[in-house]
Write a protein that holds these residues in place. Structure first.
Motif, PDB file in Angstrom:
ATOM      1  N   UNK A  41     -25.873   1.185  49.263  1.00 25.30           N
ATOM      2  CA  UNK A  41     -26.611   2.422  49.001  1.00 25.30           C
ATOM      3  C   UNK A  41     -26.077   3.120  47.754  1.00 25.30           C
ATOM      4  N   UNK A  42     -26.986   3.697  46.974  1.00 25.86           N
ATOM      5  CA  UNK A  42     -26.568   4.506  45.829  1.00 25.86           C
ATOM      6  C   UNK A  42     -26.044   5.849  46.332  1.00 25.86           C
ATOM      7  N   UNK A  92     -36.331   2.574  51.495  1.00 30.68           N
ATOM      8  CA  UNK A  92     -36.551   2.289  50.076  1.00 30.68           C
ATOM      9  C   UNK A  92     -36.672   0.776  49.865  1.00 30.68           C
ATOM     10  N   UNK A  93     -37.094   0.399  48.663  1.00 30.33           N
ATOM     11  CA  UNK A  93     -37.147  -1.015  48.295  1.00 30.33           C
ATOM     12  C   UNK A  93     -35.814  -1.381  47.660  1.00 30.33           C
ATOM     13  N   UNK A  94     -35.234  -2.483  48.109  1.00 30.44           N
ATOM     14  CA  UNK A  94     -33.931  -2.936  47.629  1.00 30.44           C
ATOM     15  C   UNK A  94     -34.111  -4.259  46.903  1.00 30.44           C
ATOM     16  N   UNK A  95     -33.674  -4.312  45.654  1.00 32.77           N
ATOM     17  CA  UNK A  95     -33.841  -5.529  44.846  1.00 32.77           C
ATOM     18  C   UNK A  95     -32.483  -6.116  44.492  1.00 32.77           C
ATOM     19  N   UNK A 130     -37.496  -4.563  51.829  1.00 30.42           N
ATOM     20  CA  UNK A 130     -37.763  -3.193  52.261  1.00 30.42           C
ATOM     21  C   UNK A 130     -36.625  -2.802  53.191  1.00 30.42           C
ATOM     22  N   UNK A 131     -35.894  -1.774  52.829  1.00 31.79           N
ATOM     23  CA  UNK A 131     -34.684  -1.400  53.561  1.00 31.79           C
ATOM     24  C   UNK A 131     -34.878  -0.083  54.305  1.00 31.79           C
ATOM     25  N   UNK A 132     -34.315  -0.016  55.511  1.00 31.44           N
ATOM     26  CA  UNK A 132     -34.299   1.224  56.289  1.00 31.44           C
ATOM     27  C   UNK A 132     -32.901   1.388  56.872  1.00 31.44           C
ATOM     28  N   UNK A 155     -44.901   3.138  50.007  1.00 29.84           N
ATOM     29  CA  UNK A 155     -43.649   3.689  50.537  1.00 29.84           C
ATOM     30  C   UNK A 155     -42.923   2.610  51.352  1.00 29.84           C
ATOM     31  N   UNK A 156     -42.029   1.839  50.704  1.00 26.50           N
ATOM     32  CA  UNK A 156     -41.725   1.803  49.272  1.00 26.50           C
ATOM     33  C   UNK A 156     -42.607   0.773  48.582  1.00 26.50           C
ATOM     34  N   UNK A 157     -42.417   0.619  47.243  1.00 32.31           N
ATOM     35  CA  UNK A 157     -43.099  -0.461  46.525  1.00 32.31           C
ATOM     36  C   UNK A 157     -42.540  -1.784  47.037  1.00 32.31           C
ATOM     37  N   UNK A 158     -43.419  -2.651  47.509  1.00 32.23           N
ATOM     38  CA  UNK A 158     -42.965  -3.940  48.036  1.00 32.23           C
ATOM     39  C   UNK A 158     -43.172  -5.036  46.996  1.00 32.23           C
TER      40      UNK A 158
END
Length: 365
Positions: free
Chosen positions: A70-71, A86-89, A96-98, A174-177
């Protein structure tokens, strides 16, 4: 599954990336890292431990794993709100992360997103679906339960427009996938929570940005649904998703969010602007090797429009049965077809049927 010998205990891995790499290697769709639980994945629709001999995660383990990816901004949001999505790359994939706080500690959930947008042909969607995206205005809905591939289908439809036209596409997610690379079209992707406060706010803004096509990741409240219908009526092609199981329930959900005194007007608007509804579910294959899509397609014909306008959505199934010549498919017909081809079991076919009595008659005949 893992190559670990039964006597070996699988320790807690160093980072979430280590778990995600393993999940991608074995074609899992979801990863759960929860306090007081072994690492769990969803593979071919079934939830279970990745390794039955894995160490149980402690609150300290999940906190370390979460804070490791996480940031600072997202850590602050997690501590203030108790959850962050959020989307995690990474360099090997997109997810897609929760992350949520719960009674025992922190829980982390990932949905694994294919980095390649699959085409309508690759998904084996009916030809009718391709005709729907050739409209230049109106409303197309993709529906189904959580985890049934709605986002994948929606991305395929948007990319179909992207290939065939020279339009302005705006996606609100929500989020960009899926990241959609411009082909023939100019593409803007906005993320709720990062680039805008809500779907409704983003949709209001989109209408001032000269769009041709608007994709709404989730139509879940009155304002968003109302704006989407208005956009469809005013010359835009709007694609959206709902968590409903079939066409009739989808239309009931759309209409029921409006106050009773507005429903007559909304029924008329929807009957005129709707282009079609694609409802889907992923069914475990009979051979246990993955899942296969069962799909229902409703096309807005004069008979369908009359059912919507008159508030008789319960009649839609019959109208769809007689509308096969224009490409309509009911969910039960799709399930029967999959069973006849040997792709799914009788148990899955019966349990997922909308009309269980008719399905039982099918098996008795």
């Amino acid at each position: 599954m893992s190559d670990q010998a039964p006597q070996d205990v699988v320790p807690v891995l160093g980072s979430v990336d280590d778990y995600l790499r393993f999940c991608m290697q074995y074609d899992a769709s979801d990863l759960h890292l929860a306090t007081a639980s072994q690492p769990i994945w969803r593979r071919f629709g079934t939830l279970g431990p990745i390794w039955h001999n894995a160490t149980y995660l402690t609150a300290e383990d999940t906190r370390r794993l979460a804070y490791g990816f996480l940031s600072e901004e997202k850590i602050k949001r997690l501590e203030e709100r108790g959850d962050v999505d959020f989307a995690y790359s990474t360099d090997f994939g997109r997810f897609r992360a929760s992350v949520v706080q719960q009674r025992l500690g922190i829980d982390i959930t990932f949905r694994i997103i294919s980095t390649n947008v699959r085409t309508i042909e690759e998904l084996k969607l009916p030809d009718t679906v391709k005709t729907l995206i050739r409209y230049h205005n109106g409303l197309i809905l993709v529906t189904g339960p959580v985890g049934c591939g709605k986002s994948t289908t929606l991305a395929a439809l948007v990319d179909g427009v992207n290939i065939e036209r020279q339009d302005h596409i705006i996606t609100l997610e929500e989020p960009i996938e899926y990241v959609i690379t411009p082909k023939g079209c100019h593409v803007n992707q906005r993320e709720v929570g990062t680039h805008t406060q809500s779907f409704a706010a983003a949709l209001r803004g989109a209408l001032r940005e000269d769009p041709d096509v608007i994709m709404v990741g989730e139509m879940r409240d009155l304002e968003t649904i109302s704006l989407a219908i208005t956009a469809a009526e005013t010359g835009h092609l709007v694609l959206g998703t709902l968590h409903t199981g079939n066409s009739a329930r989808t239309l009931d959900r759309v209409l029921d969010v409006f106050p009773a005194d507005q429903r007559d007007q909304i029924r008329i608007m929807v009957s005129e602007s709707l282009r079609g509804i694609v409802s889907q579910q992923l069914v475990p294959r009979a051979d246990g090797n993955g899942r296969v899509m069962a799909i229902e397609v409703l096309v807005n014909t004069p008979a369908v429009a009359a059912c919507i306008r008159d508030g008789k959505t319960f009649m839609l199934n019959g109208v769809m049965q007689t509308g096969k010549n224009v490409g309509m498919i009911t969910m039960d017909d799709s399930l029967r077809s999959l069973f006849t081809k040997g792709l799914i079991t009788r148990e899955e076919c019966e349990s997922r049927a909308d009309d269980k009595q008719q399905m039982q008659l099918f098996f008795k005949s």
